[in-house]
Design a protein around this motif. Structure first.
Motif, PDB file in Angstrom:
ATOM      1  N   UNK A 156       1.728  39.622  36.962  1.00 43.79           N
ATOM      2  CA  UNK A 156       0.840  39.330  38.230  1.00 43.79           C
ATOM      3  C   UNK A 156       0.541  37.961  38.251  1.00 43.79           C
ATOM      4  N   UNK A 157       0.642  37.130  37.160  1.00 44.98           N
ATOM      5  CA  UNK A 157       0.378  35.720  37.436  1.00 44.98           C
ATOM      6  C   UNK A 157       1.604  35.023  37.953  1.00 44.98           C
ATOM      7  N   UNK A 158       2.799  35.501  37.720  1.00 43.06           N
ATOM      8  CA  UNK A 158       4.012  35.326  38.378  1.00 43.06           C
ATOM      9  C   UNK A 158       4.151  35.531  39.807  1.00 43.06           C
ATOM     10  N   UNK A 159       3.277  36.448  40.351  1.00 41.80           N
ATOM     11  CA  UNK A 159       3.265  36.769  41.827  1.00 41.80           C
ATOM     12  C   UNK A 159       4.102  38.061  42.217  1.00 41.80           C
ATOM     13  N   UNK A 160       4.317  38.700  40.934  1.00 41.74           N
ATOM     14  CA  UNK A 160       5.238  39.948  41.365  1.00 41.74           C
ATOM     15  C   UNK A 160       4.438  41.242  41.866  1.00 41.74           C
ATOM     16  N   UNK A 161       5.025  41.828  42.719  1.00 43.27           N
ATOM     17  CA  UNK A 161       4.256  42.858  43.409  1.00 43.27           C
ATOM     18  C   UNK A 161       4.031  44.071  42.454  1.00 43.27           C
ATOM     19  N   UNK A 162       3.355  45.032  42.837  1.00 45.74           N
ATOM     20  CA  UNK A 162       3.088  46.388  41.839  1.00 45.74           C
ATOM     21  C   UNK A 162       4.274  47.008  41.855  1.00 45.74           C
ATOM     22  N   UNK A 163       4.982  47.082  42.855  1.00 39.92           N
ATOM     23  CA  UNK A 163       6.267  47.705  43.132  1.00 39.92           C
ATOM     24  C   UNK A 163       7.525  47.051  42.248  1.00 39.92           C
ATOM     25  N   UNK A 164       7.482  45.688  42.246  1.00 40.95           N
ATOM     26  CA  UNK A 164       8.373  44.996  41.318  1.00 40.95           C
ATOM     27  C   UNK A 164       7.994  45.188  39.792  1.00 40.95           C
ATOM     28  N   UNK A 165       6.836  45.174  39.546  1.00 44.86           N
ATOM     29  CA  UNK A 165       6.301  45.295  38.040  1.00 44.86           C
ATOM     30  C   UNK A 165       6.615  46.912  37.758  1.00 44.86           C
ATOM     31  N   UNK A 199      -6.171  33.849  27.615  1.00 41.89           N
ATOM     32  CA  UNK A 199      -6.455  35.108  28.136  1.00 41.89           C
ATOM     33  C   UNK A 199      -6.910  35.895  27.079  1.00 41.89           C
ATOM     34  N   UNK A 200      -6.301  35.773  25.711  1.00 39.94           N
ATOM     35  CA  UNK A 200      -6.951  36.444  24.467  1.00 39.94           C
ATOM     36  C   UNK A 200      -8.250  36.078  24.160  1.00 39.94           C
ATOM     37  N   UNK A 201      -8.479  34.668  24.348  1.00 38.04           N
ATOM     38  CA  UNK A 201      -9.568  34.160  23.943  1.00 38.04           C
ATOM     39  C   UNK A 201     -10.684  34.942  24.983  1.00 38.04           C
ATOM     40  N   UNK A 202     -10.346  34.911  26.483  1.00 36.99           N
ATOM     41  CA  UNK A 202     -11.333  35.565  27.389  1.00 36.99           C
ATOM     42  C   UNK A 202     -11.486  37.132  27.030  1.00 36.99           C
ATOM     43  N   UNK A 203     -10.466  37.613  26.826  1.00 40.62           N
ATOM     44  CA  UNK A 203     -10.459  39.356  26.622  1.00 40.62           C
ATOM     45  C   UNK A 203      -9.473  39.461  25.258  1.00 40.62           C
ATOM     46  N   UNK A 204     -10.228  39.496  23.832  1.00 46.08           N
ATOM     47  CA  UNK A 204      -9.420  39.583  22.804  1.00 46.08           C
ATOM     48  C   UNK A 204      -8.825  41.296  22.631  1.00 46.08           C
ATOM     49  N   UNK A 205      -9.338  42.091  23.265  1.00 49.72           N
ATOM     50  CA  UNK A 205      -8.811  43.533  23.279  1.00 49.72           C
ATOM     51  C   UNK A 205      -7.737  43.906  23.934  1.00 49.72           C
ATOM     52  N   UNK A 206      -7.135  42.862  24.748  1.00 48.88           N
ATOM     53  CA  UNK A 206      -6.142  43.340  25.703  1.00 48.88           C
ATOM     54  C   UNK A 206      -4.740  43.787  24.978  1.00 48.88           C
ATOM     55  N   UNK A 207      -4.203  44.707  25.150  1.00 50.30           N
ATOM     56  CA  UNK A 207      -2.932  45.168  24.491  1.00 50.30           C
ATOM     57  C   UNK A 207      -1.651  44.260  25.059  1.00 50.30           C
ATOM     58  N   UNK A 226      -5.497  35.800  41.698  1.00 52.52           N
ATOM     59  CA  UNK A 226      -6.056  34.480  41.814  1.00 52.52           C
ATOM     60  C   UNK A 226      -6.842  34.270  40.432  1.00 52.52           C
ATOM     61  N   UNK A 227      -7.390  34.911  40.054  1.00 55.60           N
ATOM     62  CA  UNK A 227      -8.010  34.910  38.614  1.00 55.60           C
ATOM     63  C   UNK A 227      -7.106  34.296  37.474  1.00 55.60           C
ATOM     64  N   UNK A 228      -6.190  35.231  37.592  1.00 56.83           N
ATOM     65  CA  UNK A 228      -4.874  34.869  36.479  1.00 56.83           C
ATOM     66  C   UNK A 228      -4.373  33.690  36.534  1.00 56.83           C
ATOM     67  N   UNK A 242      -8.423  44.803  35.197  1.00 55.36           N
ATOM     68  CA  UNK A 242      -9.610  44.363  36.035  1.00 55.36           C
ATOM     69  C   UNK A 242     -10.773  44.735  35.237  1.00 55.36           C
ATOM     70  N   UNK A 243     -10.854  45.858  34.836  1.00 59.21           N
ATOM     71  CA  UNK A 243     -12.099  46.351  34.047  1.00 59.21           C
ATOM     72  C   UNK A 243     -12.298  45.657  32.741  1.00 59.21           C
ATOM     73  N   UNK A 244     -11.298  45.598  32.002  1.00 59.45           N
ATOM     74  CA  UNK A 244     -11.408  44.638  30.862  1.00 59.45           C
ATOM     75  C   UNK A 244     -11.708  43.290  31.089  1.00 59.45           C
ATOM     76  N   UNK A 245     -11.190  42.587  32.341  1.00 61.89           N
ATOM     77  CA  UNK A 245     -11.575  41.057  32.637  1.00 61.89           C
ATOM     78  C   UNK A 245     -12.855  41.182  33.066  1.00 61.89           C
ATOM     79  N   UNK A 246     -13.651  42.219  33.240  1.00 58.59           N
ATOM     80  CA  UNK A 246     -14.801  42.292  33.911  1.00 58.59           C
ATOM     81  C   UNK A 246     -14.844  41.722  35.417  1.00 58.59           C
ATOM     82  N   UNK A 247     -13.994  42.233  35.996  1.00 56.00           N
ATOM     83  CA  UNK A 247     -13.942  41.601  37.364  1.00 56.00           C
ATOM     84  C   UNK A 247     -14.509  42.567  38.611  1.00 56.00           C
TER      85      UNK A 247
END
Length: 141
Positions: free
Chosen positions: A95-104, A77-85, A136-138, A123-128
């Motif tokens: 999100x990759x683990x499948x947790x909902x926004x409410x759970x997060x 993920x860092x290679x794809x987008x090094x500017x992630x905090x 799915x992407x993650x 999404x914007x940083x990953x250019x989706x």
């Protein structure tokens, strides 16, 4: 191991929900209290509770375990987008683990709208494109 992490996250989620309910009740009592000293003490207690919700050691432990288990994913993920905090990396993992926004939201002590905004920024940083599924992407990274 992943099941344990999900169970731990659900437990933390439940505890967070309980603490938010208690926080709400305490705020209601503090606002309706007529004695200034008692009201001040209740507000102090409420402030302490809110601070405790922000710095929950169990949540930090979960993040460390998850990041350790998904180290390869994080590096890709860092290679794809090094500017992630660090916060955005955590969001991506959850999100990759499948947790909902409410759970997060509960785990990160945020409002659901804030999680949605953070998802948008990720999404914007990953250019989706809007039509692409971020989860799915993650999972494919």
């Amino acid at each position: 191991k992943q099941k344990e992490l999900i169970n731990l996250s659900l437990y933390i989620n439940q505890q967070g929900e309980y603490m938010k309910q208690m926080e709400s009740k305490l705020a209601k009592i503090a606002s309706s209290c007529t004695d200034k000293n008692t009201s001040k003490e209740l507000r102090s207690l409420l402030s302490d509770m809110q601070q405790g919700l922000r710095s929950d050691k169990e949540v930090d432990s979960l993040y460390q375990e998850v990041e350790e288990k998904h180290r390869d994913f994080v590096s890709r993920l860092q290679m794809r987008c090094p500017s992630l905090s660090p916060r955005e990396r955590r969001l991506a993992i959850l999100l990759r683990l499948g947790l909902s926004s409410k759970e997060i939201a509960s785990m990160m002590n945020l409002e659901s709208k804030s999680v949605e905004m953070n998802r948008y920024r990720l999404r914007k940083k990953l250019k989706l494109d809007r039509s692409e599924n971020i989860v799915h992407l993650l999972q494919m990274i």
